[in-house]
Design a protein around this motif. Structure first.
Motif, short mmCIF file in Angstrom:
data_model
loop_
_atom_site.label_atom_id
_atom_site.label_comp_id
_atom_site.label_asym_id
_atom_site.label_seq_id
_atom_site.Cartn_x
_atom_site.Cartn_y
_atom_site.Cartn_z
N LYS A 1 0.73 -1.21 -0.07
CA LYS A 1 -0.04 -0.08 0.08
C LYS A 1 0.93 1.11 0.05
O LYS A 1 0.68 2.18 -0.63
CB LYS A 1 -0.87 -0.06 1.18
N LYS B 1 2.39 1.63 -3.27
CA LYS B 1 1.46 2.19 -4.30
C LYS B 1 1.10 3.72 -4.29
O LYS B 1 1.03 4.39 -5.19
CB LYS B 1 0.28 1.33 -4.16
N GLU B 2 0.99 4.02 -2.92
CA GLU B 2 0.69 5.59 -2.55
C GLU B 2 2.03 6.35 -2.98
O GLU B 2 1.77 7.47 -3.55
CB GLU B 2 0.35 5.71 -0.82
N GLU C 1 1.55 6.80 -6.69
CA GLU C 1 0.50 7.89 -7.02
C GLU C 1 0.92 9.20 -6.62
O GLU C 1 0.65 10.28 -7.24
CB GLU C 1 -0.75 7.44 -6.08
N LYS D 1 -3.90 13.73 -1.32
CA LYS D 1 -3.42 12.40 -1.41
C LYS D 1 -2.27 12.53 -0.33
O LYS D 1 -2.17 11.45 0.47
CB LYS D 1 -2.81 11.96 -2.83
N ARG E 1 -2.03 10.07 3.02
CA ARG E 1 -1.06 8.96 2.45
C ARG E 1 -0.75 7.91 4.11
O ARG E 1 -1.14 8.61 5.15
CB ARG E 1 0.30 9.39 2.18
N SER E 2 -0.40 6.69 3.56
CA SER E 2 -0.04 5.75 4.88
C SER E 2 1.00 6.39 5.64
O SER E 2 1.92 6.83 5.34
CB SER E 2 -0.10 4.40 4.45
#
Length: 243
Positions: A62, A65-66, A69, A165, A169-170
């Protein structure tokens, strides 16, 4: 009562982790005790033990991926800023005094933030906010004179999308641990399937409140994710039909 049908192999990788997490969370909330049945307790403990490293592996995916992005969104706002610079440069040798004046005013602003794309994410975000605000608020409205409104609006939109975003984000840091996610998924779903089948069998044989209630807990997540898969398949069929 039977297990709600769901093809778990069709769950996307991040969904698969949430599927297991939902079951464990729902089971804890139910107040049911795994020690009520020794075999159930054994398989349940195995599932919860595997769940922690599996979620760690999925959080790494994840976060990666973030990060990708964010980089894509950052590229879009960089391109929008570059477009403004190019649009302004067209007026460098204009013979219209108003355009020349507007050109000089906007160039001063752009030069002030000339290396903003190379700054760290928060600094660039703030810098772009200032570029937008200063161009819009400049004397004699050079944005209108040079017809920059659409370009400035797009830059603001791109920056807003990036901010959203970035804020969402994580917080997980991508670790240096290397995970074999494919093998981990296979192992955890082998345990899950054994446990689910056992619960369904005991609910049928014993027909007692413990296994009947446990089966209900299993079916909560199974039905929820089965609906997600069905909706996605419906969308995919529609898109294939229209292509």
């Amino acid at each position: 009562m039977k297990l709600y049908p769901i093809p778990v192999s069709r769950l996307q990788i991040l969904e698969s982790g949430q599927f297991i997490t939902n079951l464990i969370t729902d089971y804890i909330k139910s107040g049911l005790k795994p020690v009520t049945d020794a075999e159930y307790n054994k398989q349940y403990e195995a599932l919860t033990t595997l769940s922690t490293p599996y979620n760690d592996a999925l959080n790494q995916i994840k976060a990666q991926k973030e990060t990708e992005e964010l980089m894509n969104l950052d590229t879009l706002r960089d391109q929008s800023l570059s477009t403004i610079r190019r649009a302004v440069s067209v007026f460098e040798f204009s013979r219209d005094p108003a355009e020349v004046s507007a050109y000089k005013e906007v160039v001063i602003i752009l030069r002030k933030y000339g290396d903003i794309e190379r700054a760290n994410y928060p600094a660039e975000t703030l810098g772009i906010d200032k570029v937008v605000a200063e161009i819009r608020g400049a004397k004699d409205d050079p944005m209108a004179v040079l017809q920059l409104k659409n370009h400035v609006d797009l830059l603001e939109q791109d920056n807003t999308a990036f901010k959203a975003k970035f804020a969402d984000r994580s917080s997980d840091v991508i670790s240096t641990v290397s995970y074999d996610v494919k093998t981990m998924r296979k192992e955890i779903f082998e345990v899950y399937t054994t446990l689910a089948d056992y619960v369904a069998l005991m609910a049928k044989i014993k027909n007692d409140p413990y296994f009947l209630d446990t089966l209900k807990v299993f079916n909560y997540s199974r039905e929820y994710f089965a609906d997600i898969l069905a909706r996605r398949e419906g969308i995919n069929k529609k898109n294939r039909a229209n292509s």
